[in-house]
Scaffold this motif. Structure first.
Motif, PDB file in Angstrom:
ATOM      1  N   GLU A   1       0.820  -1.207   0.000  1.00 32.00           N
ATOM      2  CA  GLU A   1       0.000   0.000   0.000  1.00 32.00           C
ATOM      3  C   GLU A   1       0.853   1.255   0.000  1.00 32.00           C
ATOM      4  OE1 GLU A   1      -3.347   0.541  -0.249  1.00 32.00           O
ATOM      5  OE2 GLU A   1      -3.313  -1.551  -0.843  1.00 32.00           O
TER       6      GLU A   1
ATOM      7  N   PHE B   1       0.398   6.891   6.200  1.00 35.25           N
ATOM      8  CA  PHE B   1       0.416   5.429   6.192  1.00 35.25           C
ATOM      9  C   PHE B   1       0.640   4.894   7.597  1.00 35.25           C
ATOM     10  CE2 PHE B   1       2.919   1.516   6.208  1.00 35.25           C
ATOM     11  CZ  PHE B   1       2.101   0.670   5.466  1.00 35.25           C
ATOM     12  N   GLN B   2      -0.150   3.869   7.965  1.00 34.25           N
ATOM     13  CA  GLN B   2       0.033   3.161   9.231  1.00 34.25           C
ATOM     14  C   GLN B   2      -0.568   1.762   9.123  1.00 34.25           C
ATOM     15  OE1 GLN B   2      -2.342   4.250  12.689  1.00 34.25           O
ATOM     16  NE2 GLN B   2      -0.573   4.022  14.035  1.00 34.25           N
ATOM     17  N   ASN B   3       0.188   0.770   9.560  1.00 36.96           N
ATOM     18  CA  ASN B   3      -0.309  -0.612   9.640  1.00 36.96           C
ATOM     19  C   ASN B   3      -0.991  -1.086   8.358  1.00 36.96           C
ATOM     20  OD1 ASN B   3       0.589  -0.784  12.296  1.00 36.96           O
ATOM     21  ND2 ASN B   3      -1.373  -0.095  13.131  1.00 36.96           N
ATOM     22  N   GLY B   4      -0.367  -0.821   7.224  1.00 38.18           N
ATOM     23  CA  GLY B   4      -0.897  -1.324   5.965  1.00 38.18           C
ATOM     24  C   GLY B   4      -2.021  -0.510   5.362  1.00 38.18           C
ATOM     25  N   THR B   5      -2.369   0.622   5.977  1.00 38.71           N
ATOM     26  CA  THR B   5      -3.470   1.448   5.478  1.00 38.71           C
ATOM     27  C   THR B   5      -2.973   2.849   5.131  1.00 38.71           C
ATOM     28  OG1 THR B   5      -5.080   0.268   6.839  1.00 38.71           O
ATOM     29  CG2 THR B   5      -5.738   2.430   6.016  1.00 38.71           C
ATOM     30  N   VAL B   6      -3.405   3.338   3.976  1.00 34.05           N
ATOM     31  CA  VAL B   6      -3.111   4.710   3.576  1.00 34.05           C
ATOM     32  C   VAL B   6      -4.342   5.566   3.865  1.00 34.05           C
ATOM     33  CG1 VAL B   6      -2.557   6.257   1.659  1.00 34.05           C
ATOM     34  CG2 VAL B   6      -1.452   4.020   1.816  1.00 34.05           C
ATOM     35  N   PHE B   7      -4.158   6.633   4.631  1.00 33.06           N
ATOM     36  CA  PHE B   7      -5.250   7.517   5.017  1.00 33.06           C
ATOM     37  C   PHE B   7      -5.226   8.790   4.176  1.00 33.06           C
ATOM     38  CE2 PHE B   7      -4.223   4.990   8.729  1.00 33.06           C
ATOM     39  CZ  PHE B   7      -5.467   4.644   9.246  1.00 33.06           C
TER      40      PHE B   7
ATOM     41  N   THR C   1       1.265   3.163  -3.234  1.00 32.07           N
ATOM     42  CA  THR C   1       0.175   4.003  -3.747  1.00 32.07           C
ATOM     43  C   THR C   1       0.334   5.463  -3.324  1.00 32.07           C
ATOM     44  OG1 THR C   1      -1.274   3.625  -1.822  1.00 32.07           O
ATOM     45  CG2 THR C   1      -1.388   2.033  -3.616  1.00 32.07           C
TER      46      THR C   1
ATOM     47  N   THR D   1     -10.040  12.040   5.776  1.00 35.62           N
ATOM     48  CA  THR D   1     -10.382  11.036   6.790  1.00 35.62           C
ATOM     49  C   THR D   1      -9.827  11.437   8.158  1.00 35.62           C
ATOM     50  OG1 THR D   1     -10.328   9.287   5.118  1.00 35.62           O
ATOM     51  CG2 THR D   1     -10.177   8.597   7.414  1.00 35.62           C
TER      52      THR D   1
END
Length: 283
Positions: free
Chosen positions: A73, A193-199, A76, A203
């Protein structure tokens, strides 16, 4: 497909490797846009964030390559690179990071060719200008100006540039003279980005007071439901017992159940009823 650093000159490879190592050392990474930040302000920002975050500035191409080589991720995030980008590494959560970066922003005058971040409004009222060419400049910019009591006055509040429109050179000059500073200049978070998630930044842009109000309301509604449905919890047992006592007392009074704790109330109710009946008979 990943781009490999062995094709790069040594100094570029070192830059990419350093960025990749920071992804190991820090749990949260933000991609920020530094466009338009004066060097003095950037230095001040870095000093203020020194205890909580590390800012890594390098060429956009090297940042993109590092993100691609980290992969997943993270890759991206490269799609958000634009202008003068940098990476910011921290152990704070993404919401705290967003809030910290918002605090770095200051208002500055608009430059010709910049896009209005919001509607730019010029308020009516007196200015500090004496009569002169400024009146014509304001009017040419679409700002209704008149001379009153020896000063230039703006007759009506007017939106001179709408959100998303490009600010012309003439408008930028007039806004600067009026000391209208519509541009937010600071580190603008494009992604985190944190723990596999892009914010996305939208958000993370939460109003803490609104959420606190919602949590408080939810807690009160849950408390009321527990009491009214007689569902005992640690927090509501006292209120449930108090309500049961009140309900039992009211029932006893209404039904005329002679019990020592409510006999006075029953007699009082009967007395009030007799007075009301007496008033009706006498009429």
């Amino acid at each position: 497909m990943a781009l490999y650093t062995h094709h790069l000159p040594v100094w570029k490879k070192n830059q990419v490797d350093e960025i990749k190592q920071h992804f190991v050392d820090y749990p949260v990474v933000g991609l920020v846009d530094m466009y338009g930040i004066p060097a003095s302000q950037l230095q001040h920002i870095r000093q203020n964030l020194r205890e909580v975050a590390y800012i890594k500035m390098t060429r956009n191409t090297l940042t993109s390559r590092a993100l691609d080589e980290v992969g997943g991720e993270v890759a991206t995030m490269a799609g958000h690179i634009a202008g003068q980008s940098a990476l910011i590494f921290t152990k704070e959560n993404p919401f705290k990071l967003y809030k910290l970066l918002e605090q770095t922003k200051t208002k500055m005058a608009a430059k010709p060719g910049e896009t209005a971040p919001e509607d730019i409004v010029v308020a009516k009222g007196p200015t500090s200008f004496k009569p002169g060419p400024i009146v014509g400049e304001l009017q040419q910019a679409g700002i209704p100006a008149v001379i009153e009591a020896g000063k230039v006055k703006i007759k009506d509040t007017k939106t001179v540039v709408k959100k998303g429109e490009v600010i012309s050179a003439k408008m930028a000059d007039v806004l600067a003279k009026l000391d209208v500073k519509p541009m937010d200049v600071g580190l603008i978070l494009r992604a985190a980005f944190q723990n596999g998630t892009v914010f996305a930044p939208e958000t993370l842009a939460i109003d803490e007071s609104v959420y606190l109000g919602k949590i408080t309301l939810a807690a009160q509604q849950a408390f009321n439901l527990s009491v009214n449905a007689a569902i005992p919890t640690t927090e509501t047992t006292g209120a449930i017992l108090a309500k049961a006592v009140r309900d039992a007392r009211s029932l006893g009074i209404e039904a005329g159940v002679y019990e020592k704790d409510i006999i006075d109330a029953i007699i009082g109710k009967a007395y009030r009823s007799s007075l009301a009946l007496k008033g009706i008979v006498e009429e």
